[in-house]
Design a protein around this motif. Structure first.
Motif, mmCIF file in Angstrom:
data_model
loop_
_atom_site.group_PDB
_atom_site.id
_atom_site.type_symbol
_atom_site.label_atom_id
_atom_site.label_comp_id
_atom_site.label_asym_id
_atom_site.label_seq_id
_atom_site.Cartn_x
_atom_site.Cartn_y
_atom_site.Cartn_z
ATOM 1 N N VAL A 1 0.809 -1.221 0.000
ATOM 2 C CA VAL A 1 0.000 0.000 0.000
ATOM 3 C C VAL A 1 0.844 1.274 0.000
ATOM 4 O O VAL A 1 0.626 2.167 -0.833
ATOM 5 N N PRO A 2 1.821 1.418 0.918
ATOM 6 C CA PRO A 2 2.603 2.665 0.879
ATOM 7 C C PRO A 2 3.325 2.866 -0.459
ATOM 8 O O PRO A 2 3.430 3.994 -0.938
ATOM 9 N N ARG A 3 3.801 1.791 -1.051
ATOM 10 C CA ARG A 3 4.475 1.922 -2.358
ATOM 11 C C ARG A 3 3.496 2.424 -3.409
ATOM 12 O O ARG A 3 3.830 3.286 -4.227
ATOM 13 N N HIS A 4 2.290 1.893 -3.390
ATOM 14 C CA HIS A 4 1.277 2.364 -4.340
ATOM 15 C C HIS A 4 0.910 3.820 -4.079
ATOM 16 O O HIS A 4 0.742 4.597 -5.011
ATOM 17 N N LEU A 5 0.780 4.195 -2.818
ATOM 18 C CA LEU A 5 0.400 5.581 -2.519
ATOM 19 C C LEU A 5 1.472 6.561 -3.003
ATOM 20 O O LEU A 5 1.159 7.636 -3.503
ATOM 21 N N ARG A 6 2.731 6.176 -2.818
ATOM 22 C CA ARG A 6 3.812 7.029 -3.362
ATOM 23 C C ARG A 6 3.670 7.176 -4.876
ATOM 24 O O ARG A 6 3.822 8.270 -5.418
ATOM 25 N N LYS A 7 3.366 6.072 -5.535
ATOM 26 C CA LYS A 7 3.238 6.120 -6.991
ATOM 27 C C LYS A 7 2.038 6.979 -7.407
ATOM 28 O O LYS A 7 2.120 7.735 -8.382
ATOM 29 N N ILE A 8 0.951 6.833 -6.697
ATOM 30 C CA ILE A 8 -0.249 7.618 -7.014
ATOM 31 C C ILE A 8 0.035 9.107 -6.865
ATOM 32 O O ILE A 8 -0.391 9.915 -7.681
ATOM 33 N N ARG A 9 0.807 9.452 -5.820
ATOM 34 C CA ARG A 9 1.160 10.868 -5.669
ATOM 35 C C ARG A 9 2.109 11.294 -6.780
ATOM 36 O O ARG A 9 1.986 12.398 -7.312
ATOM 37 N N GLN A 10 3.040 10.429 -7.143
ATOM 38 C CA GLN A 10 3.937 10.746 -8.264
ATOM 39 C C GLN A 10 3.132 10.930 -9.551
ATOM 40 O O GLN A 10 3.454 11.790 -10.373
ATOM 41 N N MET A 11 2.091 10.128 -9.716
ATOM 42 C CA MET A 11 1.228 10.266 -10.890
ATOM 43 C C MET A 11 0.386 11.545 -10.839
ATOM 44 O O MET A 11 -0.186 11.943 -11.854
ATOM 45 N N GLY A 12 0.292 12.161 -9.668
ATOM 46 C CA GLY A 12 -0.468 13.401 -9.551
ATOM 47 C C GLY A 12 -1.970 13.198 -9.592
ATOM 48 O O GLY A 12 -2.710 14.114 -9.936
ATOM 49 N N VAL A 13 -2.450 12.014 -9.239
ATOM 50 C CA VAL A 13 -3.887 11.739 -9.327
ATOM 51 C C VAL A 13 -4.509 11.425 -7.959
ATOM 52 O O VAL A 13 -5.613 10.875 -7.887
ATOM 53 N N GLU A 14 -3.819 11.790 -6.866
ATOM 54 C CA GLU A 14 -4.300 11.416 -5.542
ATOM 55 C C GLU A 14 -5.646 12.047 -5.210
ATOM 56 O O GLU A 14 -6.384 11.522 -4.375
ATOM 57 N N ALA A 15 -5.986 13.152 -5.865
ATOM 58 C CA ALA A 15 -7.271 13.790 -5.567
ATOM 59 C C ALA A 15 -8.449 12.888 -5.924
ATOM 60 O O ALA A 15 -9.561 13.125 -5.482
ATOM 61 N N ARG A 16 -8.218 11.883 -6.706
ATOM 62 C CA ARG A 16 -9.314 11.028 -7.149
ATOM 63 C C ARG A 16 -9.309 9.639 -6.499
ATOM 64 O O ARG A 16 -10.121 8.793 -6.841
ATOM 65 N N LEU A 17 -8.413 9.434 -5.561
ATOM 66 C CA LEU A 17 -8.361 8.145 -4.867
ATOM 67 C C LEU A 17 -9.429 8.085 -3.777
ATOM 68 O O LEU A 17 -9.421 8.889 -2.846
ATOM 69 N N ALA A 18 -10.344 7.142 -3.901
ATOM 70 C CA ALA A 18 -11.314 6.928 -2.820
ATOM 71 C C ALA A 18 -10.678 6.125 -1.694
ATOM 72 O O ALA A 18 -10.961 6.348 -0.520
ATOM 73 N N GLY A 19 -9.785 5.218 -2.022
ATOM 74 C CA GLY A 19 -9.109 4.428 -0.996
ATOM 75 C C GLY A 19 -8.406 3.232 -1.600
ATOM 76 O O GLY A 19 -8.651 2.852 -2.752
ATOM 77 N N ALA B 1 -15.718 4.702 -4.355
ATOM 78 C CA ALA B 1 -15.023 4.311 -5.571
ATOM 79 C C ALA B 1 -16.027 3.903 -6.643
ATOM 80 O O ALA B 1 -16.797 2.960 -6.451
ATOM 81 N N GLY B 2 -16.000 4.583 -7.773
ATOM 82 C CA GLY B 2 -16.857 4.240 -8.899
ATOM 83 C C GLY B 2 -16.183 3.266 -9.849
ATOM 84 O O GLY B 2 -16.816 2.744 -10.766
ATOM 85 N N ALA B 3 -14.914 3.039 -9.646
ATOM 86 C CA ALA B 3 -14.158 2.040 -10.411
ATOM 87 C C ALA B 3 -13.076 1.513 -9.491
ATOM 88 O O ALA B 3 -12.481 2.279 -8.732
ATOM 89 N N ILE B 4 -12.854 0.204 -9.545
ATOM 90 C CA ILE B 4 -11.898 -0.431 -8.633
ATOM 91 C C ILE B 4 -10.860 -1.176 -9.457
ATOM 92 O O ILE B 4 -11.196 -1.968 -10.337
ATOM 93 N N VAL B 5 -9.585 -0.900 -9.157
ATOM 94 C CA VAL B 5 -8.483 -1.516 -9.883
ATOM 95 C C VAL B 5 -7.994 -2.727 -9.091
ATOM 96 O O VAL B 5 -7.729 -2.627 -7.892
ATOM 97 N N LEU B 6 -7.867 -3.852 -9.774
ATOM 98 C CA LEU B 6 -7.301 -5.057 -9.163
ATOM 99 C C LEU B 6 -5.791 -4.894 -9.114
ATOM 100 O O LEU B 6 -5.154 -4.680 -10.146
ATOM 101 N N GLY B 7 -5.228 -5.002 -7.906
ATOM 102 C CA GLY B 7 -3.832 -4.639 -7.722
ATOM 103 C C GLY B 7 -2.840 -5.740 -8.010
ATOM 104 O O GLY B 7 -1.784 -5.786 -7.370
#
Lengths: 208, 208, 208, 208, 208, 208
Positions: free
Chosen positions: B115-133, B167-173
């Protein structure tokens, strides 16, 4: 059933260009346009009226998925409220696909009036941190944007500037620009994204 | 030439599952794995070593485009520096495709350490405003994630909670979860994104 | 000429409530509604159709300024493209006024379906960093939201929770809620913002 | 009781200009200044000392609401901690009102030293995504900013540049600039916001 | 000349605790306090008045660098405007040092009233994306925060919750808490940051 | 035990320069390099391979804390997963220390290819709102960056431009640039941050 690609303007040449561009993806798509809309969606009012036209079509014609093939994404949220099938907007798809190709993206818009509308949408999408820039052409039609040599010169200059501003991928800001994508990519040297192809590929993935 | 889909772990069942999942897209893909990597990419060190393995493969095998089919996107930036062909990472592709389907997205991770690795990546992607969880499973293998009934129960519970978090769409990790995508979508009622399919569709769009 | 306050629904009681609420600001306003719209703007389609109704009115009726008095801001960008007079949307005005009163704000929405639309708008406005939260009522009409004692109990509970979530100012998410503003503020103890009053005051400032 | 508008500097001409500018809003306001402060609030120390002066005034003089009429918002958070009445800062009100008028805003500052302070505040406000730019004048007094023809020429040039940078609304960065607002708006063609009027209108809405 | 560490309150025990905590860094620091300030900086007014006290000291006492050792960073921007020497605020230093240790950080505040002030500052710092959370103690004095066993129990509980909320590093929200840092870190298992040590180390780096 | 400062390249002159620069902080540090790495870490592949080298060293050599002294922070997350001791990356430390000195920061990079990698990291760090700009040198070696007069002229020009772009603190984008820090600061007039010193001071604070 197929994926319905809706060109929300009435420019038949644009519709045909979309069909040609999507052919390599296989026989998954049906492309239509909205005969009672203008030839280019340019003003806020064009966008609002085209959105209702898209909604009517989604209500009337069942499909595996829908792609709204105008870079202003007219009627996107509305269409999603009317069907449980995937609805892909090409502005969103084009920008998101650019983000999968490079760190920062640029957009070439048909004209100056579209830029503020796109910037609002980019902020709504929450991806503004990755925008290198958006540059407008002089205000050309959807059809001319992919066919007129003088317009191509404008596109080339805008794309070169966006590349120099740091854009590693550049989104073509109109469904009509598909015919020039490959040539432009060869000349500019960074990924050039046709948003209709981006949306169609996403729709294909969604239904496969 | 084809699009090369690289499973950076050594779980042959995962590789086969990817090939099966991509079959409906047509005969565009070749799927391979990295025999000298672990069966699941779990630790930071796994990611770092898999990244170099991906790089070696990209250098050795020409392809129309490359898809790195592990949700930690090992070696993505490195691979891009080695080829001018499109290189698509499935974490990026999965998340970006979710953003084309709904306003906010969720992720189901294999285990808490990702999870922390993904969160870092999501912030690097600049899309954290759209993360429901993002919610983790209990720490399962790539192979089990798409095949084990007990794990499916975990996935179902996590996905239901993410849906309720907005979340209106869920990504399988994980690339291994493709086999459960369709069933999960039917049970949860929001878009479920298989990131390998998302990446493959983007790669297909990029080369068409 | 006056400032035209457009209630984009057809609930006459809401229109009258707006006029009553604005009376203390002086004789600067004319309040009208759109007779051919539904009594409550609830769905995406309601918003799209009301937007075109607002546009028609702006084209037809000259005014010093316009206030679109529905919390979904229907037709706001479109109306701005049709006139050089100030056009104020009450969702924007209500939220921005809350930001002038406290560090973080909350919203009470009429029902769950409005929340995602508001969140998209808040992100488009670029002010999501200051949102403490948004909570929906059970899905009530514009008219009931300011008049029904059972609804008031719902509002009170939502507002108390938002205050406890850190909201120093709470925006009422409907033009119909003006009648309960003062009482709610007295009971909750943080600033309660009637978005119509917020928009009207901004419009008054713009033309003075 | 009235709304107390506090000019935190000692420039009586500025105080009088504020009173004149607010007259069209009706007899709701009392305007005062702080006789022991400098004629222009320019340095960090000016801001800190003016803040304590504002606090003293709020403690001593009961009012329906307070407007701190200096673009550095001296003492705003402090004043809010001392009273439950609304306290509006004109920098916040001016910027937020600009956001209700256009997608992106600009600011004309009195001088270069104010710019970093404003940028910090804009980031604290969480609205930096909508800033088109801020440009300073050469470092002029509050009084001269609204009265000196040579300064007006500077303002005109800065405002024109901000408009060309994409600002759809421009905030005047000093309470002294009210006298030139209307003329500037006519010459520049985008909304020009007098922050004192913006704050007074918000205060009026808050107490009506 | 030395680095001047300014405890902006008058709690001599806190001043002595700072000196003890910094001793391992070597003989680089002189620690002083402001005798005419309260024993704990708690209210907005305390912060404003302490800021002027800090400014006076910076003007009067030359030093290699200055550290303002109160977690509200009173007078930080003001002090920077008065000297070209480095001026380090411990709230900023503590948070930034936490960001060098882990992906997300938490804060333990002395009491509930400090939290909104800190959140404003965090947003002004532009680092809110990395805040896991801030939790207040029950409202204790600076001196008690590092010495009272009952308070330690509160700190322990808050820190454990912050760790569970995802904080990989936790900042102690008061200069008085240095004595409990090491024990807390051993018990909680994530990095615990004493902001005075963080600021002092940064100042030492700045002058070396 | 000491703090281990790891120069992940093989340029012995850089290693020696680091040791010299850190001497004023006292006898707390041991500086080493990675003999099997290139003399300058320039490409994505250099970064990936150096990261594994750093990880091996952290596994083999116990230390009070670790500082990875290359501005690409190779192996930082990986090293953190291998030890509970503090691990400080100098890109992070340099940028965060700059944020403790001024509102906005700039970076001087060794060459154009490093800039996109740094920008990704800055976005991952969540501090992009405070970046005034990053400017590259012409592509010079780590060793030359702090020793070659022609390179110093390049650095001076870049730093002057960054200052004029609003950077109140400028981070030197290479561990090799320590020798020119003081002179550059004297000539440019804003804080110049040597990232190794920044990281070493943070590490010292962490273990004191």
């Amino acid at each position: 059933m197929k994926i319905l690609v809706i060109n929300p303007n009435s420019a038949r040449a644009v519709t045909d260009g979309i069909a040609t561009a999507l052919a390599p993806l296989g026989d998954h798509f049906r492309v239509c346009d909205l005969a009672d809309q203008p030839a280019t969606i340019a003003t806020e009012e064009d966008v609002a009226r085209a959105g209702l036209g898209v909604a009517d079509l989604v209500r009337q014609q069942e499909a595996l998925a829908y792609v709204t093939a105008c870079f202003s994404d007219p009627g996107l949220d509305l269409a999603r409220s009317l069907t449980r099938r995937p609805v892909i907007g090409i502005q969103e798809a084009g920008i998101l696909t650019a983000l999968a190709r490079a760190d920062r993206f640029g957009i070439v818009a048909l004209g100056p009036k579209s830029v503020p509308r796109h910037l609002r949408k980019i902020r709504q999408m929450g991806v503004e941190a990755r925008l290198a820039g958006e540059l407008p052409l002089s205000g050309v039609s959807a059809e001319a944007s992919g066919r007129d040599p003088a317009v191509y010169a404008e596109v080339l200059e805008a794309a070169a500037r966006l590349r120099d501003m740091g854009a590693g991928a550049i989104v073509l800001g109109c469904a009509g620009m598909a015919p020039i994508r490959a040539r432009l990519e060869a000349e500019i040297g960074v990924a050039i994204i046709d948003p209709v192809m981006a949306g169609a590929a996403m729709a294909l993935g969604a239904v496969s």
